[in-house]
Design a protein around this motif. Structure first.
Motif, PDB file in Angstrom:
ATOM      1  N   LEU B  22       0.840  -1.204   0.000  1.00 27.12           N
ATOM      2  CA  LEU B  22       0.000   0.000   0.000  1.00 27.12           C
ATOM      3  C   LEU B  22       0.877   1.258   0.000  1.00 27.12           C
ATOM      4  O   LEU B  22       0.600   2.222  -0.727  1.00 27.12           O
ATOM      5  CB  LEU B  22      -0.915  -0.016   1.233  1.00 27.12           C
ATOM      6  CG  LEU B  22      -1.786   1.219   1.459  1.00 27.12           C
ATOM      7  CD1 LEU B  22      -2.759   1.431   0.310  1.00 27.12           C
ATOM      8  CD2 LEU B  22      -2.553   1.119   2.775  1.00 27.12           C
ATOM      9  N   ALA B  23       1.938   1.237   0.792  1.00 30.47           N
ATOM     10  CA  ALA B  23       2.833   2.401   0.868  1.00 30.47           C
ATOM     11  C   ALA B  23       3.485   2.661  -0.483  1.00 30.47           C
ATOM     12  O   ALA B  23       3.639   3.813  -0.903  1.00 30.47           O
ATOM     13  CB  ALA B  23       3.900   2.160   1.935  1.00 30.47           C
ATOM     14  N   ALA B  26       0.948   4.288  -2.597  1.00 31.81           N
ATOM     15  CA  ALA B  26       0.686   5.656  -2.123  1.00 31.81           C
ATOM     16  C   ALA B  26       1.812   6.609  -2.512  1.00 31.81           C
ATOM     17  O   ALA B  26       1.556   7.752  -2.880  1.00 31.81           O
ATOM     18  CB  ALA B  26       0.501   5.649  -0.602  1.00 31.81           C
ATOM     19  N   ILE B  31      -3.218   6.161  -5.400  1.00 36.51           N
ATOM     20  CA  ILE B  31      -4.408   5.828  -4.603  1.00 36.51           C
ATOM     21  C   ILE B  31      -4.909   7.077  -3.891  1.00 36.51           C
ATOM     22  O   ILE B  31      -4.112   7.905  -3.428  1.00 36.51           O
ATOM     23  CB  ILE B  31      -4.077   4.679  -3.605  1.00 36.51           C
ATOM     24  CG1 ILE B  31      -5.350   4.162  -2.938  1.00 36.51           C
ATOM     25  CG2 ILE B  31      -3.065   5.104  -2.547  1.00 36.51           C
ATOM     26  CD1 ILE B  31      -5.175   2.822  -2.262  1.00 36.51           C
ATOM     27  N   GLU B  32      -6.215   7.224  -3.869  1.00 43.66           N
ATOM     28  CA  GLU B  32      -6.815   8.376  -3.179  1.00 43.66           C
ATOM     29  C   GLU B  32      -6.764   8.145  -1.669  1.00 43.66           C
ATOM     30  O   GLU B  32      -6.833   6.987  -1.224  1.00 43.66           O
ATOM     31  CB  GLU B  32      -8.270   8.548  -3.625  1.00 43.66           C
ATOM     32  CG  GLU B  32      -8.423   9.057  -5.053  1.00 43.66           C
ATOM     33  CD  GLU B  32      -7.773  10.425  -5.251  1.00 43.66           C
ATOM     34  OE1 GLU B  32      -7.986  11.313  -4.410  1.00 43.66           O
ATOM     35  OE2 GLU B  32      -7.031  10.599  -6.235  1.00 43.66           O
ATOM     36  N   PRO B  33      -6.660   9.241  -0.887  1.00 47.83           N
ATOM     37  CA  PRO B  33      -6.563   9.063   0.571  1.00 47.83           C
ATOM     38  C   PRO B  33      -7.696   8.229   1.172  1.00 47.83           C
ATOM     39  O   PRO B  33      -7.452   7.365   2.013  1.00 47.83           O
ATOM     40  CB  PRO B  33      -6.590  10.499   1.100  1.00 47.83           C
ATOM     41  CG  PRO B  33      -6.091  11.326  -0.009  1.00 47.83           C
ATOM     42  CD  PRO B  33      -6.512  10.647  -1.272  1.00 47.83           C
ATOM     43  N   GLY B  36      -7.168   4.686   0.357  1.00 47.24           N
ATOM     44  CA  GLY B  36      -6.010   4.221   1.121  1.00 47.24           C
ATOM     45  C   GLY B  36      -6.388   3.912   2.552  1.00 47.24           C
ATOM     46  O   GLY B  36      -5.977   2.882   3.102  1.00 47.24           O
ATOM     47  N   LEU B  37      -7.198   4.812   3.143  1.00 48.08           N
ATOM     48  CA  LEU B  37      -7.637   4.584   4.528  1.00 48.08           C
ATOM     49  C   LEU B  37      -8.457   3.312   4.640  1.00 48.08           C
ATOM     50  O   LEU B  37      -8.293   2.527   5.580  1.00 48.08           O
ATOM     51  CB  LEU B  37      -8.474   5.780   4.999  1.00 48.08           C
ATOM     52  CG  LEU B  37      -7.695   6.992   5.509  1.00 48.08           C
ATOM     53  CD1 LEU B  37      -8.609   8.188   5.680  1.00 48.08           C
ATOM     54  CD2 LEU B  37      -7.004   6.672   6.833  1.00 48.08           C
ATOM     55  N   LEU B  40      -6.187   0.309   4.298  1.00 46.22           N
ATOM     56  CA  LEU B  40      -5.376   0.131   5.517  1.00 46.22           C
ATOM     57  C   LEU B  40      -6.215  -0.500   6.636  1.00 46.22           C
ATOM     58  O   LEU B  40      -5.744  -1.386   7.348  1.00 46.22           O
ATOM     59  CB  LEU B  40      -4.831   1.494   5.959  1.00 46.22           C
ATOM     60  CG  LEU B  40      -3.695   1.489   6.968  1.00 46.22           C
ATOM     61  CD1 LEU B  40      -2.520   0.670   6.475  1.00 46.22           C
ATOM     62  CD2 LEU B  40      -3.242   2.915   7.250  1.00 46.22           C
TER      63      LEU B  40
END
Lengths: 87, 359
Positions: B22-23, B26, B31-33, B36-37, B40
């Motif tokens: 994911l990092a 990012a 990826i949009e925040p 991403g949230l 995660l």
């Protein structure tokens, strides 16, 4: 629009057809929608919440990477790259 | 007073691999925040690949593996298997309870200690020195202590010292658990230092133990699918180099330095060149194998009984940590030099070969 206005054809004085107004029409429409969009975004707090979400994502990702045992300097570098990539 | 849920203390190996993936996405801005949230949150809620039985049995297997490495006698392995199963059960019961995550290692340590010293009390064939450490290996903070040293060496004073202090406090808590368990069954702190009958096991048993340990780590920490072979490779290479270091240099702690000197570039090479799992996934098990945390735990245990022996042990543990941290630092520098010499961030093996052949 008064005679001699900047958006009229300087020779014929026409506003339609071959005139600066018609040439910049697309830009003017974009400008109008952009202004209303920004005004709506500010009013509805949508712009602020997008940056808030980014800050939240960065905070959570930082926590997860540190919990994975990663070095702090590397995590900070990654977050900086993340911000640069979103500009 | 209120108890608040803090950040996740540690992640499983599959979660670590997903966080790194994911990092990576990012940092490319792919990826949009919000997405991403959500991703995660899914990673943190993800269930272990082998389920609760895997977590449970994996802990027994990794404990047995370490017991084979440390003291390969049938009695010791059997004792460690039972204790490892009990600790695995406590961990499985305690999962998804972050508030209980802090006292849980102390409780588990006290239970293990009480059982071992009860066995000693009734003359059962258990050696406390070798039976206490393997079941508790997954609680030891060796990786945190070593990373703290690495961070301090790089000048990250706040995070480095925070990790060192946190790791040390974890050791003290575990040492306290050991002492409490012994006291519960009527032993005094003086009895915690025990004379140990040294045995010289055949060489192959230690290698077999490393493989068993790797299998246990893979199952218990739910390692990602493509990581089994790489994890075993790093464990075996690290262990082999550690043994070679001990063979050629009389100072025992030097083995950790050489182990990490080779393991660090190897894990980056696996990640970058061979598209293997993230470096941290293959790196962490080798920290557990080098057991700097175990040395620290034993020294804290000794400190409750005999201050001088405890301080001497602590000095040994700090030396081992420093050697491992220095090995990591030099290994990282070695990898950087190799990658700069032979192209970008990926070491081109063919170019390395040509360089050394002088072509």
């Amino acid at each position: 629009m008064p005679d001699g206005a900047a958006l009229r054809n300087p020779e014929t004085g026409s506003l339609l057809g071959n005139s600066p107004f018609m040439e910049s029409l697309v830009f003017l429409i974009v400008l109008a929608f952009l202004a209303t969009g920004i005004a709506y975004g500010i009013g509805a707090n949508a712009i602020a919440s997008n940056s808030t979400r980014l800050a939240e994502f960065m905070f959570r990702l930082r926590q997860a990477m540190l919990a994975s045992g990663e070095q702090t300097a590397k995590v900070e570098l990654l977050l900086r790259r993340m911000v640069v990539a979103r500009r | 007073m209120t108890l608040a849920e803090g950040p996740t203390q540690s992640l499983r190996l599959d979660q670590i691999a997903d966080v790194y993936s994911l990092a990576d996405t990012a940092q490319r801005g792919d990826i949009e925040p919000q997405a991403g949230l959500e991703q995660l949150a899914e990673i943190l809620k993800k269930k272990p690949r082998f389920g609760i039985p895997g977590m449970f049995l994996g802990h027994t297997v990794l404990t047995m593996g370490l017991a084979i490495v440390l003291m390969p006698t049938f009695k010791n392995i059997a004792a460690c298997a039972i204790l490892g199963t009990i600790v695995g059960a406590i961990k499985a019961f305690n999962r998804n309870r972050p508030v209980l995550a802090v006292p849980m290692p102390v409780v588990a340590t006290a239970v293990v200690s009480a059982l071992v010293f009860t066995a000693v009390k009734y003359d059962l064939p258990v050696d406390p020195l070798y039976a206490l450490v393997p079941p508790l290996i997954s609680f030891l903070s060796g990786a945190m202590l070593t990373m703290g040293m690495v961070e301090l060496a790089y000048g990250d004073m706040v995070s480095g010292s925070s990790r060192l202090v946190t790791g040390f406090i974890q050791l003290v808590l575990l040492g306290f658990g050991l002492a409490a368990g012994a006291l519960l069954v009527g032993y005094r702190p003086e009895n915690l230092v025990d004379a140990v009958d040294k045995i010289t096991p055949p060489v192959w048993t230690a290698w077999f133990g490393v493989i068993v340990f790797g299998i246990g780590v893979y199952v218990h920490f739910s390692a990602p699918r493509n990581s089994f072979f790489w994890m075993q490779l790093v464990l075996l290479v690290t262990f082999g180099v550690q043994q070679l270091g001990r063979l050629f240099f009389t100072y025992t702690q030097s083995g950790g330095f050489f182990g990490m000197l080779v393991a660090t570039p190897l894990v980056y090479l696996i990640q970058m060149r061979f598209k293997g799992p993230p470096a941290m996934v293959t790196f962490l098990p080798s920290f557990w194998l080098l057991v700097p945390g175990a040395l620290g735990l034993l020294s804290v245990k000794h400190m409750f009984a005999d201050r001088a022996a405890g301080i001497e042990g602590m000095v040994s543990a700090i030396t081992a940590l420093t050697a491992i941290a220095l090995g990591s630092l030099m290994g990282a520098s070695l990898y950087k030099w190799l990658s700069e010499q032979f192209g970008g961030w990926q070491v081109q093996l063919g170019r390395v070969g040509r360089y050394f052949r002088g072509e």
